[in-house]
Every structure is written in C-alpha cells, then in structure tokens.
Design a protein around this motif. Structure first.
Motif, PDB file in Angstrom:
ATOM      1  N   LEU A 264    -105.649 -77.322 -66.155  1.00 52.32           N
ATOM      2  CA  LEU A 264    -106.287 -76.473 -65.148  1.00 52.32           C
ATOM      3  C   LEU A 264    -106.012 -77.043 -63.784  1.00 52.32           C
ATOM      4  CD1 LEU A 264    -109.878 -76.430 -66.678  1.00 52.32           C
ATOM      5  CD2 LEU A 264    -107.989 -74.924 -67.287  1.00 52.32           C
ATOM      6  N   ILE A 265    -106.086 -76.203 -62.784  1.00 51.05           N
ATOM      7  CA  ILE A 265    -106.040 -76.669 -61.409  1.00 51.05           C
ATOM      8  C   ILE A 265    -107.458 -76.522 -60.857  1.00 51.05           C
ATOM      9  CG2 ILE A 265    -105.051 -76.357 -59.103  1.00 51.05           C
ATOM     10  CD1 ILE A 265    -102.886 -76.991 -61.041  1.00 51.05           C
ATOM     11  N   MET A 266    -108.043 -77.643 -60.430  1.00 51.27           N
ATOM     12  CA  MET A 266    -109.403 -77.578 -59.881  1.00 51.27           C
ATOM     13  C   MET A 266    -109.374 -77.949 -58.415  1.00 51.27           C
ATOM     14  SD  MET A 266    -111.784 -79.196 -62.862  1.00 51.27           S
ATOM     15  CE  MET A 266    -113.263 -78.983 -61.906  1.00 51.27           C
ATOM     16  N   ALA A 267    -110.326 -77.405 -57.670  1.00 59.95           N
ATOM     17  CA  ALA A 267    -110.441 -77.747 -56.255  1.00 59.95           C
ATOM     18  C   ALA A 267    -110.645 -79.261 -56.141  1.00 59.95           C
ATOM     19  CB  ALA A 267    -111.624 -77.025 -55.624  1.00 59.95           C
ATOM     20  N   SER A 268    -109.829 -79.905 -55.274  1.00 58.70           N
ATOM     21  CA  SER A 268    -109.877 -81.364 -55.159  1.00 58.70           C
ATOM     22  C   SER A 268    -111.297 -81.840 -54.834  1.00 58.70           C
ATOM     23  CB  SER A 268    -108.907 -81.846 -54.082  1.00 58.70           C
ATOM     24  OG  SER A 268    -107.616 -81.439 -54.448  1.00 58.70           O
ATOM     25  N   GLU A 269    -112.013 -81.037 -54.063  1.00 62.30           N
ATOM     26  CA  GLU A 269    -113.415 -81.310 -53.707  1.00 62.30           C
ATOM     27  C   GLU A 269    -114.260 -81.611 -54.947  1.00 62.30           C
ATOM     28  OE1 GLU A 269    -115.963 -81.761 -50.985  1.00 62.30           O
ATOM     29  OE2 GLU A 269    -113.854 -82.225 -50.617  1.00 62.30           O
ATOM     30  N   SER A 270    -114.119 -80.752 -55.980  1.00 62.29           N
ATOM     31  CA  SER A 270    -114.993 -80.856 -57.143  1.00 62.29           C
ATOM     32  C   SER A 270    -114.530 -81.922 -58.130  1.00 62.29           C
ATOM     33  CB  SER A 270    -115.123 -79.487 -57.837  1.00 62.29           C
ATOM     34  OG  SER A 270    -113.849 -79.020 -58.187  1.00 62.29           O
ATOM     35  N   VAL A 271    -113.338 -82.479 -57.917  1.00 64.19           N
ATOM     36  CA  VAL A 271    -112.852 -83.533 -58.817  1.00 64.19           C
ATOM     37  C   VAL A 271    -113.376 -84.897 -58.371  1.00 64.19           C
ATOM     38  CG1 VAL A 271    -110.792 -84.662 -59.767  1.00 64.19           C
ATOM     39  CG2 VAL A 271    -110.819 -82.194 -59.394  1.00 64.19           C
ATOM     40  N   LYS A 272    -113.657 -85.006 -57.059  1.00 68.30           N
ATOM     41  CA  LYS A 272    -114.181 -86.267 -56.521  1.00 68.30           C
ATOM     42  C   LYS A 272    -115.442 -86.679 -57.264  1.00 68.30           C
ATOM     43  CE  LYS A 272    -113.710 -85.277 -51.980  1.00 68.30           C
ATOM     44  NZ  LYS A 272    -113.998 -85.344 -50.544  1.00 68.30           N
ATOM     45  N   PRO A 273    -115.752 -87.923 -57.493  1.00 67.60           N
ATOM     46  CA  PRO A 273    -115.024 -89.111 -57.031  1.00 67.60           C
ATOM     47  C   PRO A 273    -113.982 -89.616 -58.019  1.00 67.60           C
ATOM     48  CG  PRO A 273    -117.088 -89.756 -57.988  1.00 67.60           C
ATOM     49  CD  PRO A 273    -116.973 -88.274 -58.182  1.00 67.60           C
ATOM     50  N   HIS A 274    -113.595 -88.751 -59.007  1.00 67.32           N
ATOM     51  CA  HIS A 274    -112.634 -89.219 -60.004  1.00 67.32           C
ATOM     52  C   HIS A 274    -111.225 -89.217 -59.432  1.00 67.32           C
ATOM     53  CE1 HIS A 274    -115.970 -88.785 -62.733  1.00 67.32           C
ATOM     54  NE2 HIS A 274    -116.128 -87.535 -62.327  1.00 67.32           N
ATOM     55  N   SER A 275    -110.370 -90.105 -59.957  1.00 68.91           N
ATOM     56  CA  SER A 275    -108.995 -90.133 -59.459  1.00 68.91           C
ATOM     57  C   SER A 275    -108.020 -90.003 -60.633  1.00 68.91           C
ATOM     58  CB  SER A 275    -108.755 -91.432 -58.689  1.00 68.91           C
ATOM     59  OG  SER A 275    -109.136 -92.533 -59.476  1.00 68.91           O
ATOM     60  N   ALA A 276    -106.770 -89.835 -60.314  1.00 69.39           N
ATOM     61  CA  ALA A 276    -105.737 -89.574 -61.314  1.00 69.39           C
ATOM     62  C   ALA A 276    -105.775 -90.609 -62.432  1.00 69.39           C
ATOM     63  CB  ALA A 276    -104.361 -89.561 -60.644  1.00 69.39           C
ATOM     64  N   GLY A 277    -105.693 -90.122 -63.672  1.00 68.73           N
ATOM     65  CA  GLY A 277    -105.686 -91.014 -64.816  1.00 68.73           C
ATOM     66  C   GLY A 277    -107.055 -91.253 -65.423  1.00 68.73           C
ATOM     67  N   ASP A 278    -108.136 -90.873 -64.734  1.00 68.86           N
ATOM     68  CA  ASP A 278    -109.493 -91.085 -65.267  1.00 68.86           C
ATOM     69  C   ASP A 278    -109.755 -90.175 -66.472  1.00 68.86           C
ATOM     70  OD1 ASP A 278    -109.925 -92.848 -63.278  1.00 68.86           O
ATOM     71  OD2 ASP A 278    -111.516 -91.726 -62.255  1.00 68.86           O
ATOM     72  N   ASN A 279    -110.405 -90.769 -67.473  1.00 67.10           N
ATOM     73  CA  ASN A 279    -110.888 -89.955 -68.584  1.00 67.10           C
ATOM     74  C   ASN A 279    -112.296 -89.501 -68.246  1.00 67.10           C
ATOM     75  OD1 ASN A 279    -108.653 -90.046 -70.335  1.00 67.10           O
ATOM     76  ND2 ASN A 279    -109.211 -92.185 -70.838  1.00 67.10           N
ATOM     77  N   VAL A 280    -112.482 -88.193 -68.210  1.00 70.21           N
ATOM     78  CA  VAL A 280    -113.782 -87.658 -67.789  1.00 70.21           C
ATOM     79  C   VAL A 280    -114.305 -86.662 -68.812  1.00 70.21           C
ATOM     80  CG1 VAL A 280    -113.344 -87.986 -65.318  1.00 70.21           C
ATOM     81  CG2 VAL A 280    -112.660 -85.844 -66.436  1.00 70.21           C
ATOM     82  N   ALA A 355    -112.689 -71.353 -63.988  1.00 66.86           N
ATOM     83  CA  ALA A 355    -112.405 -72.756 -63.676  1.00 66.86           C
ATOM     84  C   ALA A 355    -113.330 -73.311 -62.604  1.00 66.86           C
ATOM     85  CB  ALA A 355    -110.955 -72.920 -63.242  1.00 66.86           C
ATOM     86  N   ASP A 356    -113.832 -72.464 -61.697  1.00 69.93           N
ATOM     87  CA  ASP A 356    -114.712 -72.930 -60.624  1.00 69.93           C
ATOM     88  C   ASP A 356    -116.048 -73.438 -61.147  1.00 69.93           C
ATOM     89  OD1 ASP A 356    -112.754 -72.172 -58.926  1.00 69.93           O
ATOM     90  OD2 ASP A 356    -113.684 -70.235 -58.419  1.00 69.93           O
ATOM     91  N   SER A 357    -116.391 -72.995 -62.345  1.00 72.93           N
ATOM     92  CA  SER A 357    -117.703 -73.390 -62.866  1.00 72.93           C
ATOM     93  C   SER A 357    -117.617 -74.629 -63.747  1.00 72.93           C
ATOM     94  CB  SER A 357    -118.323 -72.236 -63.644  1.00 72.93           C
ATOM     95  OG  SER A 357    -117.449 -71.849 -64.660  1.00 72.93           O
ATOM     96  N   ILE A 358    -116.456 -75.234 -63.826  1.00 78.18           N
ATOM     97  CA  ILE A 358    -116.328 -76.474 -64.598  1.00 78.18           C
ATOM     98  C   ILE A 358    -116.749 -77.649 -63.727  1.00 78.18           C
ATOM     99  CG2 ILE A 358    -114.673 -78.065 -65.690  1.00 78.18           C
ATOM    100  CD1 ILE A 358    -113.168 -75.631 -66.699  1.00 78.18           C
ATOM    101  N   VAL A 359    -117.591 -78.505 -64.282  1.00 78.48           N
ATOM    102  CA  VAL A 359    -118.079 -79.676 -63.557  1.00 78.48           C
ATOM    103  C   VAL A 359    -117.586 -80.925 -64.285  1.00 78.48           C
ATOM    104  CG1 VAL A 359    -120.106 -80.741 -62.527  1.00 78.48           C
ATOM    105  CG2 VAL A 359    -120.174 -78.323 -63.124  1.00 78.48           C
ATOM    106  N   LEU A 360    -117.018 -81.839 -63.534  1.00 80.00           N
ATOM    107  CA  LEU A 360    -116.542 -83.084 -64.161  1.00 80.00           C
ATOM    108  C   LEU A 360    -117.574 -84.196 -64.028  1.00 80.00           C
ATOM    109  CD1 LEU A 360    -112.789 -83.221 -62.998  1.00 80.00           C
ATOM    110  CD2 LEU A 360    -113.773 -82.132 -65.027  1.00 80.00           C
ATOM    111  N   PHE A 361    -117.726 -84.981 -65.093  1.00 85.32           N
ATOM    112  CA  PHE A 361    -118.659 -86.125 -65.040  1.00 85.32           C
ATOM    113  C   PHE A 361    -117.920 -87.411 -65.371  1.00 85.32           C
ATOM    114  CE2 PHE A 361    -121.207 -82.446 -66.190  1.00 85.32           C
ATOM    115  CZ  PHE A 361    -122.103 -82.451 -65.145  1.00 85.32           C
TER     116      PHE A 361
END
Lengths: 361, 271
Positions: A264-280, A355-361
């Motif tokens: 998926l492509i997610m808005a960079s805003e909502s991916v923070k504070p995770h960075s590339a390679g993180d398992n979330v 996709a906008d309603s997906i939240v990463l933890f």
C-alpha cells in the motif's frame, strides 16, 4: 469558552503498594462533557474522587476554577457528585433529598420549595416532592441524585458510572437525557465510565486511562479513528491487526507491505514515527473493510479470501475472512441492505479497504 | 427407620421445650393461686399476691433502684457501643481485632469473677458501694451486646450516603446528625432495650456490688428465706417476665426494621 475549569498536574495516589494514579495531568474545559474511560481498576474512579475531595493525592496538584484544592475538604469544593448507586437518603422524601444541600444556605421555605420544584422539573420528576425515596425505581433514583447535585449549581458535576445499574433501554434513554441536560445547564460534567459506547456517544472529549495514567485525551471521533497506541485501539471498538513492514518513502507517500493486503501507499504523515524496514502492526476497523458484491467489482485494491465464520446481528453481519495465502483472518462488518445477500460460510470473496483508515502501531 | 427417627426427634423437641418453659409457666400459675403453699392442687384464683406487692415498701425502693440502674446502664453502654461499633465498621487501625476482642470478653467471662474483681477494685480504691458501682458492673457486661447490635446497624449502612451528605456541604458532625443517626436509630433503640433488659434481671454482679441499696433481683433473693412470701415473689416474677418479654419483642422488632431500612437503602440499582 476554552478556559480550563479543572487543571490536574502530576497527580499521584497510591493505596499501599497499588499505584492508583501515576502522575495524571489534564485540563478539563469549562462547559464541556468530559469522560474518563478505562477498564476497571485503571484509576478513573480514584481520579474522580480526588477531584471531589474524597481522596487526597500523595503529590501533585488539583485546581478547580483557578483555585488550588489541596487541603480543601469535599464539602467546601465547587463540585457535586452523582454516586454509582445514587446514595439516595432512604429516610427522606424526594423533596428532602433534593433540598438536602440547600439547608445550609438558609434560603427560607418559599425559595427552597421553588428551587426544589425547578430542579425536579429539570429531571422530569414534577409532582414527586412528597414521594418516599425508598419507593423509587432505579431510573427515578438516578434523576433525584442528579437534581440533588444540580440544585446547588456546582462548577463541575461529577458522575461515577451513573448508568451502569440501569437496564439497556433505560440506559440509552438516560444517555441522551444527560447530554441534553448538560447542554441546558451549561455545567461542566465529568463522567467516569468503563463503557466505551457511553463515553463516545455522550462526550465532547474523552480521556482514556490505563494503569493509573491518561494515555490519550481527544474527541470521540479522534479516539476512534486515530488511537494513540495499540492498547487504546484494542480497547475502543474492534480492530483487525495485520503484520506489516514499512518500505521506502516515495513522492506519493510511504510504501507499506501489509500481510494479506499487499503493498500500500500511505501518507508519510500517518507512517511516522516508523521508518523504513520497521516491522509494525497495521490496524483497520471492520467497517473500513468491504466485501465486494458482483456489481461492485472492478476496484484496484482487492484481496481474496474465504469466509471462515459469520455473525448475524440483524442490521449488520460480521464476516471473518481468511486472507488468501496467509493464516491471517480479518473481521469485516457489512450493513445488511435489501440487495445484499448474507453470504454462506466457505464463500470465496474479494475484499476492499480504505487505505486512509489504516493506522500503524 | 426414618419414621422412628422422626418420632424420636419430635419427642426430643417436645421434652426440650417443656423443660425450658414449664418452670417459667409455673410462675404465673402460682402467682394467681389462692394459697401460701406453692404446690398442686391449685386452691383458687386470687389477686392478693399482686396486691401485697403494691403494699410492700422495700420492694418499691428496690424496683426504683433497678429502674435507675437499668436506665443509666442501658444509656451508657449504648453510647459506648455506638463509639466502638462506629470505629469497628468505618476505620482500620493498629490492633483493631485485639481491641474489639477485648470489648467482647465480658460476654464469656463468668459474672461471679467480674463481680468479685470489681468489688475488690472498688473497695481498694476507697469508693463506697452504691448504685453507681452496680451501674459500672452492668455497663461492663452490657457493652458487648450493644457493640454487636450497633455494629450490625452500622455495617448495613451504605458508606456512600455519608459521602453524599459531605459532598452536599455537610460537615462530619452534621452528617452524623442528619443521615447516620436517623438511619441507625432503630439499632440504637434495640441496643438500649436489650441492655435495659440485661441489667434489670442481672443478679450476681448486683449482689456483690450493692451497698445498702439493692436492686430487684437481689431483693427477691433476700425474700426467698421467708417461705410465706414465696407466692408474692412469684407474682413479682410474673410482672418481670411480662416486662422482659415486651422489651425483647420490641427490641427485635426495631432491629428488624433497622435492617429493612438499610436494605432498602442499599437496593439502589433495581430496575
């Protein structure tokens, strides 16, 4: 309007070795309906009782209406409380209960009677003045407790799980009545509840508490759509959690690989504070997933799966869908409409998501 | 086998009740019997023995003493029981169990030991024996009963009621007067009645601790040396029996009303 009426600063309270309040800080705004929500034992009732003056914090500061409440007894605070079991004085009439706090004010009989009549009208108990308090039903006791507290025009009304003892129908009715009453009197209400639905439907803002700390304070919508962490997300409503890996950032957004849903492509805003390679963990609410029916075909974002379980609720159907090529099962809730069949177990379905309603933890 | 067992138990209960109450029933029978000799067959109906009671001056003095002692002892032991019960149900403090246990000890302590030891203490301390010494002894044995009765009344009381009153602006003292006292009042009345009854017919302690003035039970005992006065003692016993019964029944009635009241107060969340 946005003046804080209650300011909590680093409030600590322990009972023996149990930490009931672990440094709670918050501001409650003048005129709002504020809820303290959390599982039992999270400290929400202790916090309410500390505001009321029934518990002394070990350290920290509680200010009400700009005044430091340290050392101020409960009977001198500009707050009144509605107790969980209502605490109606059984040896008095309804008027005796409602007018109980007025006795100190020495207003004279006519004025006292007028205020009691007014308070009873406010909670729709006109004509109940001379009724024996013991003969009241649970709902009526609740109204008497409200009238008894509001008659004193407190700066803040504290409500300790006021609806938990009522049956479902009455509870729903009282929820909207309480909300309307709060709007009508304009007094700040602070409600303690373990019932998320109650907190979400009634409040302007909700503070969610776990283990003696406030984890998030926000509007009900924000609490539901953007939970601060996994714990909040699990507590409020239901949510599917899928293993995911954060990918690289592109000009459109950040790529996230979600097991079962693909890239998926997610808005960079909502991916923070995770960075590339993180398992979330990617969380998505059941109503943000859709089972595609034939006529709705042809969307790009689609995952295949098989219905493993099904719960029918009348207005809604909840499907547990096992996603193709994984052991992952997601719950999808569908509103039942006239042209949607209830799908049998084992059906192969395609599901779609927002996709906008997906939240990463 | 079962039937035989059942019959045996019925007979046992009947014998038990007869043994327990027959002597008591003899009191009123002989009180109305027109004979100086307390024996069957009965000789006819008379109220002479009751009339004689009205004419016996020392009996009146003893009755008055007993009423004074019982009233004061009932009041004092209820007041003390009230404090103990309140402390026991609301507060936790170091050594609470031990202290509550010590308050209860007079329940099981032989009265003769209480009587003798109090007598020694009072005489050694240089005080005279009078009605106050009897009151002292009676307060000692009544307080445990009062504490138990009042603890029940207090523990049935919803703690939120107190907090609600304080929340509505009352102080601890006015909360006690406006909320707690009215709700435990039936318990207090029951406690007073029980203590009054216990004190009224207590003999051993009163016997040891009375000086020149005696209470009714001690007076009755002194009259037993004269066989001719036995029928009038029986008449007196009948009167006391009636009074005790009335007091106990009212105390029990009040106690039940007290628990009904707090039960109603606790039933907050029904429909």
């Amino acid at each position: 309007m946005s003046e804080p009426i209650i300011e909590l600063q680093e409030v600590f309270k322990t009972f023996g070795r149990i930490v009931a309040l672990n440094g709670v800080s918050a501001e409650i705004i003048q005129g709002e309906f504020f809820s303290l929500l959390g599982p039992s034992g999270c400290g929400k009732t202790t916090l309410l009782r500390a505001i009321a003056g029934f518990e002394d914090p070990d350290s920290g500061n509680i200010r009400i209406d700009g005044r430091d409440m340290t050392g101020v007894e409960a009977n001198r605070r500009p707050t009144n409380m509605v107790f969980q079991n209502y605490a109606i004085f059984p040896h008095m009439t309804v008027a005796g209960n409602v007018g109980f706090g007025l006795t100190r004010k020495k207003l004279g009989t006519t004025e006292t009677m007028r205020l009691i009549d007014e308070a009873l009208r406010m909670v729709s108990l006109e004509g109940f003045q001379e009724r024996d308090a013991r003969t009241l039903s649970g709902g009526q006791k609740q109204r008497v407790a409200l009238a008894r507290a509001l008659i004193l025009r407190p700066k803040v009304l504290l409500l300790d799980e006021p609806l938990s003892a009522l049956d479902r129908k009455l509870r729903e009715q009282m929820q909207s009545e309480l909300r309307n009453l709060q709007r009508a009197v304009g007094i700040t209400f602070v409600l303690v509840t373990h019932d998320q639905e109650e907190a979400l439907t009634m409040s302007d803002r909700v503070a969610i508490m776990f283990d003696g700390s406030i984890v998030q304070i926000s509007t009900p919508e924000e609490l539901y759509t953007a939970p601060a962490n996994l714990q909040v997300a699990e507590f409020i409503g239901s949510m599917n959690f899928l293993r995911a890996t954060v990918g690289r950032a592109t000009s459109q957004g950040t790529e996230v690989e979600v097991e079962g849903l693909g890239k998926l492509i997610m808005a960079s805003e909502s991916v923070k504070p995770h960075s590339a390679g993180d398992n979330v963990s990617a969380g998505i609410r059941p109503e943000m997933l859709t089972v595609l029916f034939d006529e709705e075909a042809g969307t790009a974002r689609v995952a295949e799966g098989q219905i493993a379980d099904r719960s029918y609720y009348g207005d809604m159907t909840y499907y547990a869908v096992r996603l193709e090529g994984t052991e992952q099962t997601v719950t999808v809730s569908m509103r039942n409409t006239a042209n949607r069949p209830i799908l049998p177990l084992g059906s192969r379905v395609r599901i779609n998501w927002n996709a906008d309603s997906i939240v990463l933890f | 086998m079962m039937r035989g067992g059942f019959r045996f138990l019925t007979a046992y209960v009947a014998a038990y009740l007869l043994f327990l109450y027959a002597p008591v029933l003899l009191l009123p029978i002989f009180a109305f019997n027109d004979s100086r000799v307390v024996a069957f067959p009965l000789q006819g109906f008379t109220l002479d023995w009751f009339r004689l009671l009205l004419e016996t001056e020392p009996l009146h003095a003893a009755t008055r003493n007993s009423l004074i002692v019982a009233s004061v002892a009932a009041f004092l032991s209820t007041a003390m029981g009230l404090c103990a019960a309140r402390a026991a149900t609301r507060h936790s403090f170091a050594g609470k169990k031990g202290i509550m246990g010590l308050i209860m000890v007079p329940l099981v302590l032989p009265e003769i030991i209480v009587g003798v030891s109090l007598l020694v203490v009072i005489l050694q301390a240089g005080f005279n024996l009078n009605l106050w010494s009897i009151i002292l002894g009676h307060v000692l044995i009544c307080t445990p009963f009062c504490t138990v009765i009042l603890s029940t009344a207090f523990s049935n009381l919803d703690r939120n009621l107190e907090e609600a009153a304080i929340d509505l602006g009352e102080t601890k003292l006015t909360t006690f007067r406006r909320v707690i006292l009215p709700l435990v009042m039936p318990g207090i009345m029951a406690s007073i009645l029980i203590a009054f009854t216990i004190s009224l017919d207590e003999f051993i302690i009163a016997f040891f601790l009375s000086g020149t003035e005696t209470t009714l039970p001690v007076y009755i005992w002194s009259q037993l040396r004269f066989p001719a006065r036995l029928p009038s003692v029986m008449a007196l016993g009948t009167v006391l029996l009636a009074i005790s019964l009335i007091l106990l029944v009212s105390a029990e009635y009040l106690r039940r009303r007290a628990s009904d009241r707090s039960a109603a107060a606790n039933a907050g969340g029904n429909f």
